[in-house]
Scaffold this motif. Structure first.
Motif, PDB file in Angstrom:
ATOM      1  N   LEU A 193      32.147  -2.283 -39.003  1.00 55.25           N
ATOM      2  CA  LEU A 193      33.553  -2.653 -38.848  1.00 55.25           C
ATOM      3  C   LEU A 193      34.089  -2.253 -37.472  1.00 55.25           C
ATOM      4  O   LEU A 193      34.846  -3.011 -36.847  1.00 55.25           O
ATOM      5  N   VAL A 194      33.693  -1.086 -36.985  1.00 54.58           N
ATOM      6  CA  VAL A 194      34.108  -0.667 -35.633  1.00 54.58           C
ATOM      7  C   VAL A 194      33.556  -1.639 -34.596  1.00 54.58           C
ATOM      8  O   VAL A 194      34.260  -2.036 -33.649  1.00 54.58           O
ATOM      9  N   TRP A 195      32.317  -2.041 -34.773  1.00 53.73           N
ATOM     10  CA  TRP A 195      31.703  -3.021 -33.863  1.00 53.73           C
ATOM     11  C   TRP A 195      32.494  -4.334 -33.851  1.00 53.73           C
ATOM     12  O   TRP A 195      32.657  -4.971 -32.819  1.00 53.73           O
ATOM     13  N   GLN A 196      33.025  -4.713 -35.016  1.00 52.77           N
ATOM     14  CA  GLN A 196      33.777  -5.956 -35.128  1.00 52.77           C
ATOM     15  C   GLN A 196      35.228  -5.828 -34.657  1.00 52.77           C
ATOM     16  O   GLN A 196      35.946  -6.820 -34.613  1.00 52.77           O
ATOM     17  N   THR A 252      37.625 -10.570 -38.249  1.00 55.55           N
ATOM     18  CA  THR A 252      36.786 -11.748 -38.000  1.00 55.55           C
ATOM     19  C   THR A 252      36.320 -12.368 -39.311  1.00 55.55           C
ATOM     20  O   THR A 252      36.420 -11.771 -40.388  1.00 55.55           O
ATOM     21  N   ALA A 253      35.766 -13.564 -39.212  1.00 50.53           N
ATOM     22  CA  ALA A 253      35.186 -14.223 -40.390  1.00 50.53           C
ATOM     23  C   ALA A 253      34.011 -13.421 -40.936  1.00 50.53           C
ATOM     24  O   ALA A 253      33.759 -13.395 -42.145  1.00 50.53           O
ATOM     25  N   LEU A 254      33.293 -12.725 -40.053  1.00 48.31           N
ATOM     26  CA  LEU A 254      32.153 -11.920 -40.488  1.00 48.31           C
ATOM     27  C   LEU A 254      32.604 -10.699 -41.287  1.00 48.31           C
ATOM     28  O   LEU A 254      32.004 -10.359 -42.311  1.00 48.31           O
ATOM     29  N   THR A 255      33.659 -10.028 -40.827  1.00 48.18           N
ATOM     30  CA  THR A 255      34.174  -8.890 -41.607  1.00 48.18           C
ATOM     31  C   THR A 255      34.708  -9.362 -42.948  1.00 48.18           C
ATOM     32  O   THR A 255      34.548  -8.676 -43.969  1.00 48.18           O
ATOM     33  N   ASN A 256      35.316 -10.536 -42.970  1.00 45.61           N
ATOM     34  CA  ASN A 256      35.841 -11.073 -44.232  1.00 45.61           C
ATOM     35  C   ASN A 256      34.702 -11.302 -45.228  1.00 45.61           C
ATOM     36  O   ASN A 256      34.800 -10.926 -46.407  1.00 45.61           O
TER      37      ASN A 256
END
Length: 571
Positions: A193-196, A252-256
């Motif tokens: 999550l920090v990376w995102q 982002t869509a990836l975190t979602n």
């Protein structure tokens, strides 16, 4: 509905399916005390914690002792979290000087986080200091989730063992769930999550300049670590009031996608743990199949309802479904999917406002919770919840064929059925009982934002969410009043602990039974017939209990919408 939307839903389902066996295999080894790849690092820590607690992984407990240990542990956590909130103003890590949390709100919040509900009658960024967020709320995110997992494992042992009086050791199960399962995955997820782009800091809030040139104070803090465990532990409470709809919490869509995966991962894998521990993985897959069937129906109806939108809006020449209350970044498909995921599990995190869904779109999350959140469900709570329905389904099957019902070689007798029914009656008592009182009290009715059936649905959703230990809300209800703080808190405690005690009694009773060899008349519990019976039992019990309330809420609201009258934002 679009092909792209269905592809995204299918991708999510594929990831969950792929995780079930490996995560189930790993957790089975953890709770059997077998060596894992983390054992060289964590085993010394585990042994030190047992020594500190005065117990051992070789000691086991009777079901009543196990339950008492769980209750005392949660009572201690309740008192500590309440005290942290009440003395917040005098404690460190409070950079903007937040005042003490008022007593009614502190009670509600404490009950919420101790029961793995994470209902929030407050805005996290404006009410809770960093210290309370980290040492109070985040700690409960771990231990309330670990408590649920431990209780599920104890019940599984009841089915797996025979002719014994013990169901495990609560302190050992709690430690292993936290140390080997929740903590390692949460650390990796936090770094992701920090990376995102999710903030993780102890620094102060900061100011930003808007596009219009105005100055705006932006909340920061240790968010990523909170979000990781709130999703993984199906807690759901947001660091920020907008929860997973806020770009800081869900950028982002990836975190979602991975936040939704985190919500389902452990609950889905626990079905495989069940199959492995009882010696037949087909049993776990049968339960998973029943959960999956209910989930897919819910997603389909919710997505269809939101994609169809409001015919009154279409009459104005506006197409594209119902986007009211949704993030443009995620759209209708991922908003509907997130809503079903978070209410199928007892999570409560949201990336769209459920109050703005159409009547039928908002009804699906409500039904998910009213069924006891057994469609994957909360970590641990979903498994022991669905096993209660298994007991009822097996009993019904026995009545159909006129013989004593059996499950996994254990005779299901009057005691187990009575305990299962007692546990299942807790939810309608809290959900419908408190709703009935609230809708006739002028002071509580004044808290709703919309008239008519949608206002009724706001109250029904609130007590449904509380008793099901979910935490999501129809945001139109003003819950931060003395009445709702007290009654919602009581509903949360009832939904958690009054269900647990009968489940533990079933665990103890089954563990003491002898196993009976399968015969030609034994009903197979790993095939499609059993899956259908289990799904039918869940739907019939839920339908008979909650349909009248749904009929005067979302159903009549939908029918009114079709006739040109609306009451809520999305309806």
């Amino acid at each position: 509905m679009t092909i792209n939307g269905w592809i995204q839903i299918a991708l999510f389902c594929a990831i969950i399916l792929a995780l079930v066996k490996p995560l189930g295999w790993y957790m089975t080894r953890v709770f059997k005390g077998e060596r894992t790849f983390l054992s060289p690092v964590l085993r010394p820590v585990e042994a030190w914690l047992y020594k500190l607690a005065g117990t051992s992984d070789r000691e086991e407990q009777h079901w009543a002792t196990y339950a008492v240990a769980m209750l005392l542990f949660n009572l201690a956590g309740f008192l500590l979290l309440y005290a942290l909130q009440r003395f917040q103003a005098s404690l460190p890590f409070n950079p903007i000087g937040m005042s003490a949390v008022p007593a009614p709100l502190a009670f509600n919040t404490t009950a919420s986080f101790v029961t793995n509900t994470n209902w929030q009658n407050y805005g996290g960024e404006s009410t809770m200091s960093y210290l309370v967020q980290m040492t109070g709320l985040a700690v409960q995110n771990f231990v309330s989730a670990a408590t649920g997992i431990a209780l599920a494992i104890a019940l599984v042992r009841g089915f797996a063992r025979h002719s014994v009086r013990s169901v495990g050791n609560f302190w050992v199960d709690l430690t292993r769930a936290t140390l080997y399962v929740l903590l390692p995955i949460a650390i990796v997820f936090t770094l992701f999550l920090v990376w995102q782009g999710v903030p993780q800091t102890l620094g102060n809030y900061f100011e930003a300049t808007t596009l219009e040139g105005a100055r705006q104070t932006m909340a920061a803090g240790p968010m990523a670590s909170q979000i990781a465990i709130k999703m993984l532990g199906t807690n759901g409470g947001g660091f920020l009031n907008a929860n997973a709809a806020h770009p800081f919490e869900n950028p982002t869509a990836l975190t979602n996608l991975f936040q939704m995966v985190a919500i389902f991962a452990i609950g889905a894998a626990l079905t495989n743990v069940f199959g492995r521990m009882v010696g037949d993985q087909r049993q776990g897959w049968a339960i998973f199949s029943a959960m999956g069937a209910l989930f897919l129906v819910g997603v389909t109806v919710c997505y269809w309802a939101e994609a169809s939108g409001n015919p009154l809006v279409h009459a104005l020449g506006v197409d594209g479904g119902n986007m009211e209350g949704k993030e443009v970044r995620f759209g209708i498909a991922l908003s509907a999917l997130f809503a079903v995921v978070t209410t199928a599990a007892s999570c409560g995190a949201v990336n769209a406002m459920h109050d703005s869904f159409t009547a039928l779109g908002g009804m699906i999350p409500m039904i998910n919770m009213q069924l006891g959140e057994v469609i994957i469900g909360g970590v641990g709570a979903g498994l022991y919840g669905v096993l209660l329905f298994v007991v009822i389904a097996i009993f019904i099957a026995g009545l159909m064929v006129g013989r004593t019902p059996e499950y996994l070689g254990k005779k299901i007798e009057a005691k187990e059925v009575k305990m299962a029914l007692l546990a299942l009656l807790v939810l309608p008592l809290a959900m419908l009982g408190f709703t009935a009182i609230s809708v006739v009290m002028p002071s509580s009715v004044a808290s709703i934002a919309n008239p008519g059936p949608h206002g009724f649905s706001e109250i029904l959703y609130a007590f449904t969410s509380a008793a099901a230990n979910n935490g999501s809300a129809f945001g139109g209800l003003t819950g931060n009043t003395d009445w709702y703080n007290a009654t919602l808190g009581l509903a949360m405690l009832m939904g958690r602990f009054l269900m647990i005690l009968p489940a533990m009694a079933i665990a103890g009773s089954l563990a003491a039974k002898k196993t009976v060899p399968a015969s030609a008349g034994t009903f197979p519990t790993h095939g499609g017939l059993f899956v259908g019976l289990l799904v039918g039992s869940i739907l019939i019990i839920g339908g008979l209990t909650f349909f009248p309330a749904l009929a005067v809420g979302p159903i009549v609201e939908h029918l009114s919408m079709m006739q040109g009258q609306t009451f809520g934002s999305g309806g």
